[in-house]
Structure formats: C-alpha cells, structure tokens
Motif scaffolding. Structure first.
Motif, mmCIF file in Angstrom:
data_model
loop_
_atom_site.group_PDB
_atom_site.id
_atom_site.type_symbol
_atom_site.label_atom_id
_atom_site.label_comp_id
_atom_site.label_asym_id
_atom_site.label_seq_id
_atom_site.Cartn_x
_atom_site.Cartn_y
_atom_site.Cartn_z
ATOM 1 N N VAL A 292 92.344 -0.067 15.790
ATOM 2 C CA VAL A 292 92.380 -1.531 15.970
ATOM 3 C C VAL A 292 92.759 -1.888 17.403
ATOM 4 C CG1 VAL A 292 92.958 -1.853 13.546
ATOM 5 C CG2 VAL A 292 94.789 -1.922 15.241
ATOM 6 N N MET A 293 93.067 -0.885 18.209
ATOM 7 C CA MET A 293 93.409 -1.139 19.605
ATOM 8 C C MET A 293 92.232 -1.806 20.314
ATOM 9 S SD MET A 293 96.494 -0.015 19.791
ATOM 10 C CE MET A 293 96.848 0.073 21.538
ATOM 11 N N GLY A 294 92.529 -2.886 21.021
ATOM 12 C CA GLY A 294 91.493 -3.699 21.639
ATOM 13 C C GLY A 294 91.491 -5.097 21.048
ATOM 14 N N GLU A 295 91.968 -5.205 19.808
ATOM 15 C CA GLU A 295 92.194 -6.505 19.195
ATOM 16 C C GLU A 295 93.498 -7.084 19.734
ATOM 17 O OE1 GLU A 295 90.321 -8.165 17.199
ATOM 18 O OE2 GLU A 295 89.003 -6.775 16.115
ATOM 19 N N PRO A 296 93.713 -8.407 19.626
ATOM 20 C CA PRO A 296 94.993 -8.978 20.051
ATOM 21 C C PRO A 296 96.141 -8.347 19.252
ATOM 22 C CG PRO A 296 93.384 -10.712 19.683
ATOM 23 C CD PRO A 296 92.756 -9.448 19.171
ATOM 24 N N HIS B 167 86.600 -5.882 14.679
ATOM 25 C CA HIS B 167 85.361 -6.011 15.464
ATOM 26 C C HIS B 167 85.537 -5.609 16.920
ATOM 27 C CE1 HIS B 167 83.670 -9.323 12.553
ATOM 28 N NE2 HIS B 167 84.096 -8.245 11.923
ATOM 29 N N ARG B 168 86.732 -5.804 17.436
ATOM 30 C CA ARG B 168 86.998 -5.487 18.847
ATOM 31 C C ARG B 168 87.927 -4.285 18.990
ATOM 32 N NH1 ARG B 168 88.738 -11.386 20.888
ATOM 33 N NH2 ARG B 168 89.589 -11.410 18.774
ATOM 34 N N GLY B 169 88.023 -3.506 17.933
ATOM 35 C CA GLY B 169 88.898 -2.342 17.952
ATOM 36 C C GLY B 169 88.274 -1.162 18.669
ATOM 37 N N ALA B 170 88.864 0.004 18.458
ATOM 38 C CA ALA B 170 88.386 1.246 19.064
ATOM 39 C C ALA B 170 87.552 2.022 18.056
ATOM 40 C CB ALA B 170 89.567 2.089 19.529
ATOM 41 N N PHE B 171 86.670 2.859 18.560
ATOM 42 C CA PHE B 171 85.708 3.553 17.716
ATOM 43 C C PHE B 171 86.345 4.652 16.869
ATOM 44 C CE2 PHE B 171 82.785 7.327 17.696
ATOM 45 C CZ PHE B 171 82.050 6.935 16.598
ATOM 46 N N GLU B 172 87.267 5.428 17.435
ATOM 47 C CA GLU B 172 87.764 6.578 16.686
ATOM 48 C C GLU B 172 89.239 6.839 16.906
ATOM 49 O OE1 GLU B 172 86.152 10.392 17.896
ATOM 50 O OE2 GLU B 172 85.613 9.549 19.844
ATOM 51 N N GLY B 173 89.799 7.570 15.966
ATOM 52 C CA GLY B 173 91.191 7.989 16.020
ATOM 53 C C GLY B 173 91.408 9.070 14.982
ATOM 54 N N PHE C 111 86.884 6.708 11.796
ATOM 55 C CA PHE C 111 85.887 6.007 12.599
ATOM 56 C C PHE C 111 85.809 4.541 12.183
ATOM 57 C CE2 PHE C 111 84.468 10.433 12.603
ATOM 58 C CZ PHE C 111 84.376 10.663 13.972
ATOM 59 N N ASN C 112 85.927 3.672 13.171
ATOM 60 C CA ASN C 112 85.731 2.239 12.970
ATOM 61 C C ASN C 112 84.226 1.981 13.071
ATOM 62 O OD1 ASN C 112 85.561 -0.534 13.080
ATOM 63 N ND2 ASN C 112 87.055 -0.788 14.732
ATOM 64 N N CYS C 113 83.597 1.704 11.934
ATOM 65 C CA CYS C 113 82.138 1.571 11.882
ATOM 66 C C CYS C 113 81.670 0.126 11.951
ATOM 67 C CB CYS C 113 81.616 2.217 10.601
ATOM 68 S SG CYS C 113 81.890 4.001 10.553
ATOM 69 N N ALA C 114 82.551 -0.793 12.368
ATOM 70 C CA ALA C 114 82.131 -2.183 12.531
ATOM 71 C C ALA C 114 80.890 -2.245 13.408
ATOM 72 C CB ALA C 114 83.250 -3.018 13.140
ATOM 73 N N ARG C 115 79.923 -3.039 12.981
ATOM 74 C CA ARG C 115 78.631 -3.117 13.677
ATOM 75 C C ARG C 115 78.797 -3.466 15.150
ATOM 76 N NH1 ARG C 115 75.297 -7.793 13.810
ATOM 77 N NH2 ARG C 115 76.698 -8.757 12.296
ATOM 78 N N MET C 116 79.850 -4.220 15.493
ATOM 79 C CA MET C 116 80.035 -4.709 16.855
ATOM 80 C C MET C 116 80.639 -3.656 17.794
ATOM 81 S SD MET C 116 80.924 -6.623 14.176
ATOM 82 C CE MET C 116 80.394 -8.144 13.365
ATOM 83 N N ILE C 117 81.179 -2.584 17.227
ATOM 84 C CA ILE C 117 81.845 -1.555 18.023
ATOM 85 C C ILE C 117 80.804 -0.670 18.726
ATOM 86 C CG2 ILE C 117 83.284 0.520 17.873
ATOM 87 C CD1 ILE C 117 84.900 -1.966 17.517
ATOM 88 N N GLU C 118 81.016 -0.404 20.005
ATOM 89 C CA GLU C 118 80.123 0.502 20.733
ATOM 90 C C GLU C 118 80.320 1.922 20.237
ATOM 91 O OE1 GLU C 118 79.114 1.893 25.328
ATOM 92 O OE2 GLU C 118 80.471 0.194 24.951
#
Length: 233
Positions: free
Chosen positions: A165-169, A199-205, A214-221
């Motif tokens: 979730v890093m990258g979110e407020p 949506h604005r988090g990090a891809f993996e951890g 893995f954060n698989c939110a469509r908006m994540i690069e």
C-alpha cells in the motif's frame, strides 16, 4: 500453472464491453484468471450484467473475490449470482481446486498494519469495526484449514501487508488492509497472495515469513506493462 492476477475493474453502468479484449488476451496467456475485488464500481445489478457479458469471452477458468465497491448498493447477493452464472467461481471464505492448485479467497477487511493495527478497545463502533476484520481473518483461516497439501494461491481484496500500500496517503493505510490477514496466512503453506484495493500502492512485497504478495490493481504499473500480472505457480 500460469495464473493471471487482476483487480479493481470498477465496471460502470455506462461501459460497453470494457474488458472483452483484455479477457481474450489473458485467455491466450494464462491458464487461470484471478479477479481480486472491486469488479463493479457501485455494486449494481447492471454493472454486474455488463461484466458478465465480457466474462463470456474467457476460455479459461476464472476465480475471484468481491471488494468493498461491490457491496456499495446492497445488492451483493444478486451481483454474486449474476457473476457466478457467467462462470466466475466466487470465493467468500471458501476455496476451489483447479489442476491440483488450490485457490483460497475472501474479501478481507481494514484495520491497519503492525504496531499501528487498531485494537478492540473503547466504544462499541470501534469494537464492531475490529470484529469485522477478525471475522474475515477467521473465515480465511477456516478455508485454508480445509485445503490439502499442495500449491496454494490466496486471493484477497484488502492488502495483508503494508509494503503493497506504500504510495497511498499514509493517513488511509488503516483502511487499505490489515496485518491480521498476513498473520493468518503465515500459519499455512502458501505459494502466493494476490490482492487489489490500493490503486496507488506498490506492486510487490512479502509477508513476514516470506510469501510473495502482489498488488494486482489494474492501475498499478506491472513489469510486463499490462493491467494484469502473470505468475507461475
């Protein structure tokens, strides 16, 4: 097995076949598609019907969980029914097995991470909030206990670790997931965890005991530059 992870479709009532082409692409790249919640934007019957039409373009099994947006309009039973009839194996504290790989899923809930995780203390509404998170973790635990030994993929909507979730407020971290989910998963042999929501988090951890998340939110690069992520299980 090649598993495609995708989350946060947020299908709206004005969309026209928003994922038909993407689902066709995924069918050629993966053996199973996993959908990690927020499949609809407001949880309406019409949104579910639009998504159901696109699910018909899949030629591979699809497994998923619902997200918080899918509960918004108090139509969750009807939404679930429509999506199941369209071929989605919807997990809700349950599991399914495909070619000797177990898929275990639940929506999850909020509550915060690590030493900042909210405790059950004080007013009744706070205790109810915490109890919901505990209940979701227990549902996940019960589902995992019923799985035989082998390869296991866990699907969630809410995040089980703070890293993704890093990258979110930071102010909204407590509403994006809970360490209770990772603590529960840590009692079992699990190969990978997939989620969405941030949506604005990090891809993996990784969980404290080393399970890839893995954060698989469509908006994540993602590494391949596509809205979904392919995992070998």
């Amino acid at each position: 097995m090649r598993v495609a992870g995708l989350a946060d479709l947020h299908v709206t009532e004005t969309d026209k076949h928003p994922f038909r082409e993407l689902f066709s692409e995924i069918s050629g790249s993966a053996d199973v598609l996993t959908l990690c919640g927020d499949l609809t934007n407001l949880g309406t019957v019409k949104e579910a019907e639009i998504l159901a039409e696109d699910l018909a373009s899949l030629s591979i099994p699809v497994v998923g969980v619902l997200g918080n947006h899918d509960h918004e309009s108090d139509c969750v039973e009807k939404v679930s029914e429509i999506l199941r009839e369209a071929g989605l194996c919807l997990l809700d504290g349950t599991s399914t097995e495909i070619d000797e790989v177990a898929f275990v899923g639940t929506k999850g809930f909020a509550g915060g991470f690590g030493r900042f995780m909210l405790g059950s203390f004080g007013e009744a509404p706070i205790k109810s909030f915490v109890a919901e998170g505990v209940q979701e973790a227990l549902r996940l635990e019960n589902a995992l206990r019923r799985v035989r030994q082998g390869r296991v993929v866990v699907l969630l909507h809410y995040a089980p670790i703070v890293e993704t979730v890093m990258g979110e407020p930071p102010e909204i971290f407590p509403f994006l997931g809970s360490s209770r989910l990772a603590e529960t998963i840590g009692r079992f042999e699990v190969n990978v965890i997939l989620h969405g929501h941030a949506h604005r988090g990090a891809f993996e951890g990784k969980t404290p005991n080393g399970v890839p998340v893995f954060n698989c939110a469509r908006m994540i690069e993602k590494p391949a530059g596509r809205p979904y992520h392919l995992i070998e299980v």
